[in-house]
Write an enzyme that holds these catalytic residues in place. Structure first.
Site, PDB file in Angstrom:
ATOM      1  N   TYR A  53      48.888  29.564  78.040  1.00 44.49           N
ATOM      2  CA  TYR A  53      47.688  30.215  78.549  1.00 44.49           C
ATOM      3  C   TYR A  53      47.722  31.702  78.193  1.00 44.49           C
ATOM      4  O   TYR A  53      48.596  32.449  78.618  1.00 44.49           O
ATOM      5  CB  TYR A  53      47.587  30.074  80.074  1.00 44.49           C
ATOM      6  CG  TYR A  53      47.371  28.666  80.572  1.00 44.49           C
ATOM      7  CD1 TYR A  53      47.045  27.620  79.712  1.00 44.49           C
ATOM      8  CD2 TYR A  53      47.476  28.368  81.928  1.00 44.49           C
ATOM      9  CE1 TYR A  53      46.844  26.336  80.183  1.00 44.49           C
ATOM     10  CE2 TYR A  53      47.271  27.086  82.409  1.00 44.49           C
ATOM     11  CZ  TYR A  53      46.961  26.072  81.526  1.00 44.49           C
ATOM     12  OH  TYR A  53      46.763  24.791  82.004  1.00 44.49           O
ATOM     13  N   GLY A 213      26.172  21.991  88.543  1.00 48.34           N
ATOM     14  CA  GLY A 213      24.726  21.906  88.364  1.00 48.34           C
ATOM     15  C   GLY A 213      24.137  23.056  87.589  1.00 48.34           C
ATOM     16  O   GLY A 213      22.908  23.215  87.543  1.00 48.34           O
TER      17      GLY A 213
END
Length: 345
Positions: A53, A213
């Site tokens: 990472y 969403g």
């Protein structure tokens, strides 16, 4: 925040974990430290990183934060190794793992790694060599417990069997991608983990942002979002997941969320936390505000009807063979319990 043990012999961790893949890449050090402070203040104890990472920057950032706060004895620090091997060495080989662990210890500034996760399968290295090396690292006091990430069912079973027969340290957890949009682990990986008593610690619980969403059916994402930066990003790619099934799942999650006055992301996390074997869910965020919002999901409990609605709308079809044939001579409660489909066909 509630806590849970990782498997039969693993550490006790918070049910929400802080994933730190964004540190040093999408999140600068100041905001990364703010995320860590926020997570701990909310009762979080499980911090997950990896040597790849930010090419090691995530571990360095966490290490400087640990130094600033005077240690991490109250936390469980997990890191991963496999995809950043030294030259001339395969990722899960004895040579590579010993060097990778030492490098992670240095970057994190800790005496031992609480949970060391092999980041993926290494087809070039015998599992017995990897497990033998990890066992010796435990004896050396450099790591305390082990896990595996990104494996198939047969690979996980080979790991567990080799550990048992060889007298090696056994994994306490498996770390796969798992969310309402991607339930593939339920075919083989999850049953194997449940049978072996391994805890499941999913990554990408919100499907790369899909289950918040924030994406639209008819417009490719833009702006400062994961897919806005790269719409073709891996398993979360917009064109790959922009399907009728995805939108049926999002619509149902949104409907359940409205019944609680919560965002859809909370519903997705609550469903995941209720799944068999799931111990702790890895939350990744770019900003403190995103992290705060996700942490607020920890107290949401969905009722049986709501869980069933989400499980049914996101069900995956099992291949006719061998799973359909198994229906004739095996208890199908395995599939019904996991909610993979109504019955194998």
């Amino acid at each position: 925040m509630p806590t849970v043990g990782l498997g039969a012999s693993g550490p006790i961790v918070s049910r929400l974990a802080l994933g730190t893949m964004t540190f040093g890449v999408e999140t600068d050090e100041r905001d990364a430290h703010r995320q860590l402070d926020t997570f701990v203040a909310a009762g979080g104890t499980f911090v997950d990183t990896a040597d790849v990472y930010g090419a090691g920057d995530s571990e360095r950032i966490i290490g400087r934060w640990i130094e600033r706060r005077g240690g991490a004895d109250d936390l469980i620090i997990a890191t991963k190794g496999r995809f950043a091997p030294p030259a001339g060495s395969h990722g899960a080989s004895r040579r590579s793992l010993r060097r990778s662990v030492d490098a992670s210890l240095h970057r994190l500034g800790v005496e031992a790694i609480d949970l060391y996760v092999v980041h993926g399968w290494d087809e070039h290295t015998p599992v017995a060599e990897t497990l033998g090396t990890l066992t010796s690292l435990v004896r050396d006091g450099k790591i305390h417990a082990i896990g595996w990430s990104n494996v198939t069912g047969w690979q996980l079973q080979q790991i567990v069997t080799t550990a048992t027969l060889g007298g090696h340290i056994s994994p306490v957890t498996v770390q796969p991608q798992y969310n309402l949009l991607d339930r593939g682990i339920e075919i083989e990986v999850m049953p194997c983990a449940l049978d072996a008593g391994l805890a499941i610690t999913p990554w990408s619980p919100l499907g790369g942002g899909w289950l918040t969403g924030k994406y639209e059916r008819t417009r490719r994402p833009t702006g400062a979002t994961r897919l806005g930066d790269d719409p073709d990003r891996g398993v979360e790619a917009y064109d790959l997941r922009n399907t009728d099934r995805t939108w049926r799942i999002i619509d149902e999650a949104t409907a359940v969320a409205a019944e609680h006055g919560r965002p859809a992301s909370h519903v997705a996390l609550a469903w995941l936390l209720a799944r068999p074997g799931v111990a702790s869910v890895l939350l990744g965020a770019r900003t403190v505000e995103q992290l705060d919002d996700n942490l607020a999901a920890v107290d949401l409990v969905l009722d049986a009807t709501q869980l069933d609605r989400l499980t049914r709308v996101s069900a995956i079809d099992l291949p006719p063979y061998p799973y359909g044939m198994i229906e004739d001579f095996c208890d199908v409660d395995v599939w019904q319990r996991l909610g993979t489909t109504d019955t194998p066909t």
